[in-house]
Design a protein around this motif. Structure first.
Motif, PDB file in Angstrom:
ATOM      1  N   CYS A  85      37.767  -7.734  11.104  1.00  0.00           N
ATOM      2  CA  CYS A  85      38.597  -6.345  11.576  1.00  0.00           C
ATOM      3  C   CYS A  85      39.861  -6.717  10.489  1.00  0.00           C
ATOM      4  N   SER A  86      40.473  -7.906  10.133  1.00  0.00           N
ATOM      5  CA  SER A  86      41.611  -7.945   9.385  1.00  0.00           C
ATOM      6  C   SER A  86      41.049  -7.736   7.793  1.00  0.00           C
ATOM      7  N   LYS A  87      39.755  -7.759   7.404  1.00  0.00           N
ATOM      8  CA  LYS A  87      39.539  -7.374   6.050  1.00  0.00           C
ATOM      9  C   LYS A  87      39.189  -5.721   5.837  1.00  0.00           C
ATOM     10  N   ILE A  88      39.490  -5.082   7.074  1.00  0.00           N
ATOM     11  CA  ILE A  88      38.979  -3.612   6.912  1.00  0.00           C
ATOM     12  C   ILE A  88      40.520  -2.975   6.344  1.00  0.00           C
ATOM     13  N   HIS A  89      40.476  -2.174   5.775  1.00  0.00           N
ATOM     14  CA  HIS A  89      41.388  -1.562   4.939  1.00  0.00           C
ATOM     15  C   HIS A  89      42.228  -0.538   5.854  1.00  0.00           C
ATOM     16  N   PRO A  90      43.692  -0.254   5.844  1.00  0.00           N
ATOM     17  CA  PRO A  90      44.117   0.507   7.047  1.00  0.00           C
ATOM     18  C   PRO A  90      43.568   1.896   7.060  1.00  0.00           C
ATOM     19  N   SER A  91      43.237   2.456   5.764  1.00  0.00           N
ATOM     20  CA  SER A  91      42.795   3.711   5.705  1.00  0.00           C
ATOM     21  C   SER A  91      41.289   3.929   6.321  1.00  0.00           C
ATOM     22  N   TYR A  92      40.744   2.770   6.577  1.00  0.00           N
ATOM     23  CA  TYR A  92      39.313   2.893   7.269  1.00  0.00           C
ATOM     24  C   TYR A  92      39.315   2.642   8.573  1.00  0.00           C
ATOM     25  N   CYS A  93      40.498   2.374   9.104  1.00  0.00           N
ATOM     26  CA  CYS A  93      40.661   2.084  10.599  1.00  0.00           C
ATOM     27  C   CYS A  93      40.040   3.183  11.587  1.00  0.00           C
ATOM     28  N   GLY A  94      40.670   4.560  11.321  1.00  0.00           N
ATOM     29  CA  GLY A  94      40.095   5.551  11.932  1.00  0.00           C
ATOM     30  C   GLY A  94      38.713   6.011  11.779  1.00  0.00           C
ATOM     31  N   PRO A  95      38.038   6.234  10.616  1.00  0.00           N
ATOM     32  CA  PRO A  95      36.774   6.101  10.576  1.00  0.00           C
ATOM     33  C   PRO A  95      36.035   5.114  11.093  1.00  0.00           C
ATOM     34  N   VAL A  96      36.344   3.777  11.118  1.00  0.00           N
ATOM     35  CA  VAL A  96      35.682   2.813  11.806  1.00  0.00           C
ATOM     36  C   VAL A  96      35.546   3.085  13.434  1.00  0.00           C
ATOM     37  N   ILE A  97      36.786   3.435  13.968  1.00  0.00           N
ATOM     38  CA  ILE A  97      36.716   3.662  15.256  1.00  0.00           C
ATOM     39  C   ILE A  97      35.928   4.942  15.670  1.00  0.00           C
ATOM     40  N   LEU A  98      35.942   5.896  15.013  1.00  0.00           N
ATOM     41  CA  LEU A  98      35.187   7.316  15.114  1.00  0.00           C
ATOM     42  C   LEU A  98      33.411   6.859  14.846  1.00  0.00           C
ATOM     43  N   ARG A  99      33.107   6.070  14.122  1.00  0.00           N
ATOM     44  CA  ARG A  99      31.687   5.571  13.943  1.00  0.00           C
ATOM     45  C   ARG A  99      31.378   4.687  15.153  1.00  0.00           C
ATOM     46  N   PHE A 100      32.278   3.838  15.566  1.00  0.00           N
ATOM     47  CA  PHE A 100      31.912   2.908  16.592  1.00  0.00           C
ATOM     48  C   PHE A 100      31.712   3.728  17.962  1.00  0.00           C
ATOM     49  N   ARG A 101      32.449   4.888  18.191  1.00  0.00           N
ATOM     50  CA  ARG A 101      32.084   5.841  19.333  1.00  0.00           C
ATOM     51  C   ARG A 101      31.122   6.486  19.336  1.00  0.00           C
ATOM     52  N   GLN A 102      30.900   6.858  18.104  1.00  0.00           N
ATOM     53  CA  GLN A 102      29.526   7.775  17.704  1.00  0.00           C
ATOM     54  C   GLN A 102      28.275   6.832  18.060  1.00  0.00           C
ATOM     55  N   VAL A 103      28.427   5.610  17.640  1.00  0.00           N
ATOM     56  CA  VAL A 103      27.269   4.799  17.906  1.00  0.00           C
ATOM     57  C   VAL A 103      27.154   4.409  19.455  1.00  0.00           C
ATOM     58  N   ILE A 104      28.083   4.154  20.159  1.00  0.00           N
ATOM     59  CA  ILE A 104      28.445   4.071  21.470  1.00  0.00           C
ATOM     60  C   ILE A 104      27.700   5.109  22.332  1.00  0.00           C
ATOM     61  N   ALA A 105      28.069   6.356  21.828  1.00  0.00           N
ATOM     62  CA  ALA A 105      27.644   7.485  22.558  1.00  0.00           C
ATOM     63  C   ALA A 105      26.116   7.769  22.216  1.00  0.00           C
ATOM     64  N   GLU A 106      25.657   7.230  21.189  1.00  0.00           N
ATOM     65  CA  GLU A 106      24.211   7.398  20.716  1.00  0.00           C
ATOM     66  C   GLU A 106      23.385   6.646  21.689  1.00  0.00           C
ATOM     67  N   TYR A 107      23.662   5.275  21.661  1.00  0.00           N
ATOM     68  CA  TYR A 107      22.973   4.437  22.198  1.00  0.00           C
ATOM     69  C   TYR A 107      23.024   4.024  23.552  1.00  0.00           C
ATOM     70  N   GLU A 108      24.272   4.162  24.001  1.00  0.00           N
ATOM     71  CA  GLU A 108      24.594   3.983  25.509  1.00  0.00           C
ATOM     72  C   GLU A 108      24.217   2.531  26.031  1.00  0.00           C
ATOM     73  N   PRO A 109      24.957   1.572  25.279  1.00  0.00           N
ATOM     74  CA  PRO A 109      24.386   0.163  25.397  1.00  0.00           C
ATOM     75  C   PRO A 109      24.946  -0.328  26.659  1.00  0.00           C
ATOM     76  N   GLU A 110      24.352  -1.690  26.929  1.00  0.00           N
ATOM     77  CA  GLU A 110      24.895  -2.423  28.036  1.00  0.00           C
ATOM     78  C   GLU A 110      26.288  -3.055  27.418  1.00  0.00           C
ATOM     79  N   VAL A 111      26.884  -3.739  28.370  1.00  0.00           N
ATOM     80  CA  VAL A 111      28.278  -4.401  28.067  1.00  0.00           C
ATOM     81  C   VAL A 111      27.880  -5.656  27.005  1.00  0.00           C
ATOM     82  N   GLN A 112      26.723  -6.375  26.962  1.00  0.00           N
ATOM     83  CA  GLN A 112      26.551  -7.398  26.270  1.00  0.00           C
ATOM     84  C   GLN A 112      26.242  -7.034  24.811  1.00  0.00           C
ATOM     85  N   GLU A 113      25.775  -5.744  24.779  1.00  0.00           N
ATOM     86  CA  GLU A 113      25.402  -5.337  23.315  1.00  0.00           C
ATOM     87  C   GLU A 113      26.510  -4.883  22.623  1.00  0.00           C
ATOM     88  N   ILE A 114      27.598  -4.553  23.132  1.00  0.00           N
ATOM     89  CA  ILE A 114      28.642  -3.711  22.503  1.00  0.00           C
ATOM     90  C   ILE A 114      29.409  -4.472  21.416  1.00  0.00           C
TER      91      ILE A 114
END
Length: 195
Positions: A85-114
């Motif tokens: 996370c510390s290697k991610i540029h600040p301008s990419y923080c928002g897009p990373v969060i959006l992509r992570f939420r999109q992946v969570i919504a697509e796969y609906e993973p178990e807690v261990q897979e997150i």
């Protein structure tokens, strides 16, 4: 002694200015990970309750008390994720969060897979950042090459070309020196010997 000096109400908060952007990005992304894990646990409990309700026909959900958060990632994995996370540029923080939420919504993973999904999103973002840095580097190299070649081109174009001036003495040059140059037609450029 005044009471205000004990509580330090009058001092401005210095906490925000002391942190660098990479720490803030890492903290924000790790908070998103923990929030998504809590949400996944909540959804998993709701699914289990629905299954129990269907199986038994009775709802005892009001009797059950759940712990705040039962699953947590290992400290070693947490450190690895924080480092990524510390290697991610600040301008990419928002897009990373959006992509992570999109992946969570697509796969609906178990807690261990997150945490694995979060790691894959971080790796994808790191690769994208690396590609863009390489593209910028190539663009900078191209621009510097073009600037040098353009400066050489402008230098060459500024030099005058005189087709009749040369170091080699010829007979026709001696003959032309003795006569007056004739005026040329307007459509043709006029070349004069400037020796």
């Amino acid at each position: 002694m005044s009471l205000a000096s004990w509580f330090r109400w009058n001092e401005p908060p210095n906490r925000i200015s002391q942190r660098n952007p990479s720490e803030m990005v890492a903290e924000t992304l790790m908070m998103e990970l923990s929030w998504q894990m809590k949400q996944a646990e909540k959804q998993q409990r709701e699914r289990e309750n629905e299954y129990r309700k269907i199986k038994t026909g009775v709802d005892y959900g009001w009797l059950v008390s759940y712990p705040k958060q039962s699953y947590d990632i290992s400290p070693g994995e947490r450190l690895q994720l924080e480092d990524m996370c510390s290697k991610i540029h600040p301008s990419y923080c928002g897009p990373v969060i959006l992509r992570f939420r999109q992946v969570i919504a697509e796969y609906e993973p178990e807690v261990q897979e997150i945490s694995r999904l979060f790691r894959s999103v971080l790796q994808e973002a790191a690769e994208k950042i690396k590609e863009e840095e390489e593209a910028k580097k190539l663009a900078r190299q191209w621009n510097t090459k073009n600037k040098t070649s353009l400066s050489l081109t402008t230098f060459k174009s500024r030099s005058r070309i005189s087709p009749f001036i040369s170091d080699i003495k010829t007979i026709s040059e001696d003959v032309e020196r003795g006569t007056q140059p004739t005026r040329r037609v307007w459509s043709m450029p006029e070349f004069r010997n400037t020796k």
